[in-house]
Motif scaffolding. Sequence first.
Motif, PDB file in Angstrom:
ATOM      1  N   SER A   1     -79.452 -19.324 -34.980  1.00 44.33           N
ATOM      2  CA  SER A   1     -79.437 -18.678 -33.914  1.00 44.33           C
ATOM      3  C   SER A   1     -78.722 -17.750 -33.786  1.00 44.33           C
ATOM      4  O   SER A   1     -78.818 -16.580 -33.146  1.00 44.33           O
TER       5      SER A   1
ATOM      6  N   MET B   1     -87.139 -31.198 -36.590  1.00 41.16           N
ATOM      7  CA  MET B   1     -86.067 -31.890 -37.483  1.00 41.16           C
ATOM      8  C   MET B   1     -86.634 -32.206 -39.016  1.00 41.16           C
ATOM      9  O   MET B   1     -87.803 -32.571 -39.056  1.00 41.16           O
TER      10      MET B   1
ATOM     11  N   ASP C   1     -75.600 -30.664 -41.613  1.00 42.92           N
ATOM     12  CA  ASP C   1     -76.248 -31.109 -40.599  1.00 42.92           C
ATOM     13  C   ASP C   1     -77.197 -30.012 -39.889  1.00 42.92           C
ATOM     14  O   ASP C   1     -77.001 -28.842 -39.787  1.00 42.92           O
ATOM     15  N   TRP C   2     -78.491 -30.509 -39.753  1.00 43.13           N
ATOM     16  CA  TRP C   2     -79.708 -29.442 -39.539  1.00 43.13           C
ATOM     17  C   TRP C   2     -79.491 -28.450 -38.195  1.00 43.13           C
ATOM     18  O   TRP C   2     -79.712 -27.610 -37.959  1.00 43.13           O
ATOM     19  N   SER C   3     -78.889 -29.390 -37.256  1.00 41.04           N
ATOM     20  CA  SER C   3     -78.666 -28.862 -35.857  1.00 41.04           C
ATOM     21  C   SER C   3     -77.361 -27.975 -36.000  1.00 41.04           C
ATOM     22  O   SER C   3     -77.470 -26.653 -35.388  1.00 41.04           O
ATOM     23  N   GLU C   4     -76.433 -28.033 -36.945  1.00 43.20           N
ATOM     24  CA  GLU C   4     -75.577 -26.969 -36.981  1.00 43.20           C
ATOM     25  C   GLU C   4     -76.144 -25.563 -37.855  1.00 43.20           C
ATOM     26  O   GLU C   4     -75.842 -24.697 -37.571  1.00 43.20           O
TER      27      GLU C   4
ATOM     28  N   VAL D   1     -79.311 -24.758 -37.555  1.00 46.25           N
ATOM     29  CA  VAL D   1     -80.179 -23.981 -36.506  1.00 46.25           C
ATOM     30  C   VAL D   1     -78.985 -23.367 -35.405  1.00 46.25           C
ATOM     31  O   VAL D   1     -79.472 -22.195 -35.164  1.00 46.25           O
ATOM     32  N   ALA D   2     -78.094 -23.716 -35.220  1.00 47.10           N
ATOM     33  CA  ALA D   2     -77.113 -23.107 -34.303  1.00 47.10           C
ATOM     34  C   ALA D   2     -76.696 -21.746 -35.336  1.00 47.10           C
ATOM     35  O   ALA D   2     -76.475 -20.600 -34.595  1.00 47.10           O
TER      36      ALA D   2
ATOM     37  N   THR E   1     -83.019 -34.417 -45.903  1.00 48.83           N
ATOM     38  CA  THR E   1     -82.001 -33.942 -46.036  1.00 48.83           C
ATOM     39  C   THR E   1     -81.366 -34.544 -47.270  1.00 48.83           C
ATOM     40  O   THR E   1     -80.972 -35.463 -47.446  1.00 48.83           O
TER      41      THR E   1
ATOM     42  N   TRP F   1     -83.003 -29.043 -46.967  1.00 42.85           N
ATOM     43  CA  TRP F   1     -83.663 -29.668 -45.867  1.00 42.85           C
ATOM     44  C   TRP F   1     -85.390 -29.202 -46.170  1.00 42.85           C
ATOM     45  O   TRP F   1     -85.671 -28.323 -46.535  1.00 42.85           O
TER      46      TRP F   1
ATOM     47  N   GLY G   1     -88.180 -23.662 -32.930  1.00 40.68           N
ATOM     48  CA  GLY G   1     -88.143 -24.199 -34.308  1.00 40.68           C
ATOM     49  C   GLY G   1     -88.792 -23.087 -35.559  1.00 40.68           C
ATOM     50  O   GLY G   1     -88.798 -23.577 -36.631  1.00 40.68           O
TER      51      GLY G   1
END
Length: 166
Positions: A29, A1, A20-23, A25-26, A5, A164, A57
């Motif tokens: 990917s 993480m 959002d970092w998770s978005e 990453v999606a 941000t 980020w 990561g």
Amino acid sequence: MPAETMLDPRYSDPEAAAGDWSEAVARLSAAEVYWLTTVRPDGRPHVTPLIAVWSEGALHFCTGPDERKARNLSANPRVALTTGTNSLSEGFDLVVEGEAVQVTDEGRLRALAEAYVKKYGEVWRFEVRDGAFVGDGGTALVFSVAPRTAFGFAKGDRFGQTRWRF
């Protein structure tokens, strides 16, 4: 993480929110094509499209040992990888800055080889031998780029630039 941000108000709509970092990453990917920027020995940039996989990561890509990008990386491992859309009115662009580190662990390489097949199909199946991928095109060195800094650029109704830091 990410450790930090931040939405940059200079380049963002007043109603935009930090990505959002998770978005991100999606999106990293799922992307099929990335643009890799390396630095030539004389300081000029070298940019080329390639395929990559996100795992543990980091983004991972491969290249032949005699290709320009591999030669550039042997002198300067600092890179930027970008992906997104070429539309101004919609989409989300991403830039990942970091250092390319060669992956030679054969267990890790086997997992990455399977990730390539899962994402891109059997045409991208590699054997692992002597710390590298081996395929129809010969030997390919594998590199991992963990983000040091990443940028997300939201486009459309609410333009926004998120940074980020890791």
